[in-house]
Design an enzyme around this catalytic site. Structure first.
Site, short mmCIF file in Angstrom:
data_model
loop_
_atom_site.label_atom_id
_atom_site.label_comp_id
_atom_site.label_asym_id
_atom_site.label_seq_id
_atom_site.Cartn_x
_atom_site.Cartn_y
_atom_site.Cartn_z
N GLY A 1 -2.18 4.86 13.31
CA GLY A 1 -2.29 4.03 12.11
C GLY A 1 -1.90 2.59 12.40
N GLY A 2 -0.77 2.42 13.09
CA GLY A 2 -0.29 1.07 13.40
C GLY A 2 -1.30 0.31 14.25
N GLY B 1 4.99 3.96 10.73
CA GLY B 1 4.21 5.20 10.66
C GLY B 1 3.72 5.61 12.03
N SER B 2 2.51 6.14 12.06
CA SER B 2 1.99 6.71 13.30
C SER B 2 1.47 5.61 14.24
CB SER B 2 0.85 7.68 12.99
OG SER B 2 -0.26 6.96 12.47
N ARG B 3 1.40 5.96 15.51
CA ARG B 3 0.86 5.04 16.51
C ARG B 3 -0.60 4.73 16.21
NH1 ARG B 3 2.48 6.16 22.66
NH2 ARG B 3 1.03 4.84 23.78
N GLU C 1 5.81 11.15 21.65
CA GLU C 1 6.65 11.53 20.51
C GLU C 1 6.13 12.82 19.85
OE1 GLU C 1 8.27 8.81 17.00
OE2 GLU C 1 6.27 9.50 16.49
N GLU D 1 6.03 -0.52 13.37
CA GLU D 1 7.01 0.31 14.08
C GLU D 1 6.38 1.70 14.16
OE1 GLU D 1 10.75 1.81 12.24
OE2 GLU D 1 9.86 3.19 13.67
N CYS E 1 12.58 8.07 13.24
CA CYS E 1 11.98 7.41 14.40
C CYS E 1 13.01 7.22 15.50
CB CYS E 1 11.34 6.08 14.00
SG CYS E 1 12.32 5.16 12.85
N LYS F 1 0.89 -1.15 0.00
CA LYS F 1 0.00 0.00 0.00
C LYS F 1 0.94 1.21 0.00
CE LYS F 1 -2.69 3.33 1.65
NZ LYS F 1 -2.12 4.67 1.81
N1 LIG Z 1 7.96 7.14 14.53
C1 LIG Z 1 8.08 7.08 13.24
O1 LIG Z 1 8.97 6.46 12.71
C2 LIG Z 1 7.11 7.76 12.37
C3 LIG Z 1 7.33 7.69 11.00
C4 LIG Z 1 6.42 8.33 10.17
C5 LIG Z 1 5.35 9.01 10.74
N2 LIG Z 1 5.19 9.07 12.08
C6 LIG Z 1 4.06 9.80 12.70
O2 LIG Z 1 2.91 9.63 11.89
C7 LIG Z 1 2.35 10.89 11.52
C8 LIG Z 1 1.72 10.76 10.14
O3 LIG Z 1 2.70 10.32 9.21
P1 LIG Z 1 2.47 9.17 8.17
O4 LIG Z 1 1.51 9.60 7.14
O5 LIG Z 1 3.79 8.75 7.71
O6 LIG Z 1 1.90 7.95 9.02
P2 LIG Z 1 0.47 7.30 9.04
O7 LIG Z 1 0.47 6.29 10.10
O8 LIG Z 1 -0.60 8.32 9.10
O9 LIG Z 1 0.33 6.58 7.60
C9 LIG Z 1 1.18 5.51 7.21
C10 LIG Z 1 0.44 4.62 6.23
O10 LIG Z 1 -0.60 3.93 6.89
C11 LIG Z 1 -1.86 4.21 6.31
N3 LIG Z 1 -2.82 4.35 7.42
C12 LIG Z 1 -2.73 5.25 8.44
N4 LIG Z 1 -3.77 5.09 9.28
C13 LIG Z 1 -4.51 4.07 8.79
C14 LIG Z 1 -5.71 3.44 9.23
N5 LIG Z 1 -6.35 3.85 10.32
N6 LIG Z 1 -6.20 2.43 8.48
C15 LIG Z 1 -5.57 2.02 7.36
N7 LIG Z 1 -4.44 2.58 6.89
C16 LIG Z 1 -3.90 3.59 7.60
C17 LIG Z 1 -1.67 5.52 5.56
O11 LIG Z 1 -2.56 5.65 4.48
C18 LIG Z 1 -0.23 5.38 5.09
O12 LIG Z 1 -0.16 4.60 3.92
C19 LIG Z 1 3.53 11.83 11.62
O13 LIG Z 1 3.15 13.16 11.82
C20 LIG Z 1 4.28 11.28 12.78
O14 LIG Z 1 3.70 11.77 13.98
C21 LIG Z 1 6.05 8.45 12.90
O1 LIG Z 2 12.61 6.62 10.88
C1 LIG Z 2 12.92 5.49 11.16
C2 LIG Z 2 14.21 4.89 10.78
C3 LIG Z 2 15.38 5.64 11.30
C4 LIG Z 2 16.61 5.16 10.66
O2 LIG Z 2 16.58 4.25 9.86
C5 LIG Z 2 17.88 5.79 10.97
O3 LIG Z 2 17.98 6.47 12.00
O4 LIG Z 2 18.84 5.59 10.19
#
Ligand SMILES: NC(=O)c1ccc[n+]([C@@H]2O[C@H](COP(=O)([O-])OP(=O)(O)OC[C@H]3O[C@@H](n4cnc5c(N)ncnc54)[C@H](O)[C@@H]3O)[C@@H](O)[C@H]2O)c1
Ligand SMILES: O=CCCC(=O)C(=O)O
Length: 526
Positions: free
Chosen positions: A245-246, A241-243, A393, A265, A302, A184
């Protein structure tokens, strides 16, 4: 030259949009970047998963050398895209060219690492207990190997558009295990995603594999991701991605008729503990180095050091002054998307208006849109412990320094933290009596413990762990970076008393794959 058409790639085919479309946006200008991208829908999920299921038997039983050659072909294909890939990624993410070139190298190296892992064969974990027919209770012939779980859904991350996206660590490790992959795509870099997806599509064809080994579903909606995870043919999920979303994906996976593992993650503030002697001997240098790590990639890592725990006093004051000076001079940086920028602003504003938190520095103001202006805060330990929100975070270059009065406070602070990807110890030899008792505590909290370094910059290698207890990940038993990531997509099967001619190749007596095996408890060479 590979063209970006905005299509949905299902197996060997490219389907133009039949429903809605969405646009790629340049976060530096707010302008859309052509072409329009198809929004994949439920029929596309169904078609991709059906093909992936058809591809599973042949792909999962491919000889290791053939699968390794496929991984190498994907790596070659990505390299062959050349500057078109980094140019597009720059336009879609605002990340600078050197960073993206480095990330491309990491992505290619990661695929080649998994090719070498597949060739070496330890992932099969071939274990043989030979029959003991003369024993009082006879033992049967028992032979175990690992097999692939099934088709895997991968959610590309926004912040690493190459190394954690379409052909990133999740995809590479799933392929290495023998799992077809349905990606996706992340909507913040759909053109970059398509270029990489087409390189994988070509590698599948060039290696003569079943086309269902790979499909790519671009889209913006949660419904798309939800449908993919809910599809009964998907057997595991990789996500960064986000908490929120995960966790949404974990819930969908757990609620299926057949629940499946989700390797998500999500969120980590990566505590750094600064010990007194280190602060005294090199506090100023460490302060500047801290800001370099904090502002790397606009803080969109991250592994970003979002918390520093340090002993109050003049040495800490020198560390803070040096960090504040470095941050004060650091230019604003482009963030990945308007949504991520808005989240960052919200997080920084909440800290700035918190009565128990003091802002000590901001980075320089940016000229354009979606620019991150770094932020550094200080709080006392009791205030930090009293409000859990302070340990959440803030994705971007924001960090909080927590002052402690004595070493006795550290264990309590660590105990109060959520699970982390990393924990960093900055110490001199004279600090080691304070450091030693904390190492077991930190091992209970984090996936990686670092001495005298910075958490940003993850080595892709055999020993790496990029994981950790919740909410760093949804499953602390593994890693999303490094060779061990392959284990997420494998399960063991034991074959009892099968005649040699009916055994899978990996378990046959003549060891055709020439892999190391454990036979009757002892390791044998390949
Ligand atoms: N800690 C990390 O490594 C990290 C990395 C990226 C983003 N983030 C956090 O996430 C926020 C948003 O960034 P993002 O767009 O990369 O992450 P996100 O979790 O919003 O999206 C990541 C993916 O998951 C999908 N998704 C998200 N929520 C979903 C749901 N409820 N059901 C089905 N699919 C879903 C999205 O369409 C996208 O493809 C950032 O502002 C940040 O706070 C954290
Ligand atoms: O954002 C997550 C991965 C971070 C990373 O791979 C790095 O610090 O190199």
């Amino acid at each position: 030259m590979v063209e970006i058409t905005g299509a949905i790639l299902i197996g060997a085919d490219a389907h133009p949009a039949s429903g809605g479309t969405f646009d790629a946006v340049n976060p530096a200008t707010g302008e859309t970047i052509a072409p329009a991208f198809a929004e994949a829908g439920p029929a596309d999920v169904d078609a991709a998963c059906a093909l992936a299921a058809q591809a599973f038997d042949s792909f999962s039983e491919l000889a290791p050398e053939a699968r390794a050659q496929f991984l190498d072909a994907v790596a070659d294909g990505i390299a062959a895209i050349g500057d078109a890939l980094t140019d597009r990624a720059m336009a879609e993410t605002g990340l600078p060219r050197p960073r993206l070139e480095g990330e491309r190298g990491r992505t290619i190296g990661q695929l080649r690492l998994f090719a070498s892992v597949v060739r070496e064969g330890a992932w099969l974990d071939v274990t043989i207990d030979t029959a003991l027919p003369e024993r009082a209770i006879p033992r049967p012939d028992l032979r175990r190997r690992n097999v692939a779980l099934g088709p895997v859904a991968v959610f590309g991350a926004s912040n690493f558009p190459l190394a954690f996206s379409v052909a990133g660590g999740d995809t590479a490790s799933a392929f290495a295990a023998g799992c077809p992959v349905v990606v996706k795509g992340h909507p913040a870099h759909p053109g970059t995603g398509e270029l990489v997806a087409r390189a994988i599509q070509q590698a599948v064809k060039a290696c003569g594999l079943h086309p269902g080994v790979f499909s790519y579903l671009p889209g913006t909606t949660n419904e798309l991701g939800g449908a993919l995870v809910a599809d009964p043919r998907i057997k595991a999920v990789g996500f960064t991605g986000s908490r929120g979303g995960g966790l949404a994906l974990v819930r969908i996976a757990a609620g299926r008729e057949e629940p499946i593992p989700v390797y998500a993650e999500m969120s980590s503030i990566n505590p750094v503990i600064l010990f007194p002697e280190a602060a005294r001997s090199r506090g100023e240098t460490l302060g500047a180095a801290f800001i370099q790590s904090l502002t790397m990639g606009a803080g969109q890592f991250c592994t970003n050091p979002g918390l520093v725990i340090a002993f109050e006093g003049s040495d800490l004051d020198a560390f803070i002054a040096s960090a504040a000076t470095a941050l004060g001079a650091s230019p604003a940086q482009q963030m990945l998307s308007p949504a991520i920028h808005a989240n960052f602003r919200k997080g920084v504003d909440a800290l700035a208006s918190h009565s128990a938190v003091k802002m000590v520095a901001r980075g320089l103001v940016g000229e354009g849109v979606n620019q991150a202006q770094g932020a550094l805060f200080v709080a006392d330990a009791d205030a930090f412990e009293a409000d859990r929100a302070l340990s959440h975070e803030v994705f971007g270059s924001s960090s909080i320094i927590v002052r402690i009065k004595d070493a006795a406070e550290i264990a309590g602070l660590i105990a109060g933290l959520e699970g982390q990807l990393t924990a960093t110890l900055l110490f001199d030899e004279a600090d080691e009596a304070l450091v030693a008792p904390l190492i077991p505590l930190l091992a209970g909290k984090a996936g990686r413990i670092l001495a005298n370094g910075w958490p940003t910059g993850v080595e892709v290698s055999h020993a790496m762990v990029h994981g950790g207890p919740f909410p760093a990940t949804s499953d602390s038993r593994t890693t999303s970076v490094g060779a061990l990531a392959i284990d997420r997509f494998l399960r063991p099967v034991c074959y009892q008393n099968l005649p040699d001619r009916l055994l899978p190749d990996a378990l046959r007596q003549d060891n055709p794959y020439k892999v190391a095996r454990r036979v009757d408890g002892a390791m044998t060479k390949a």
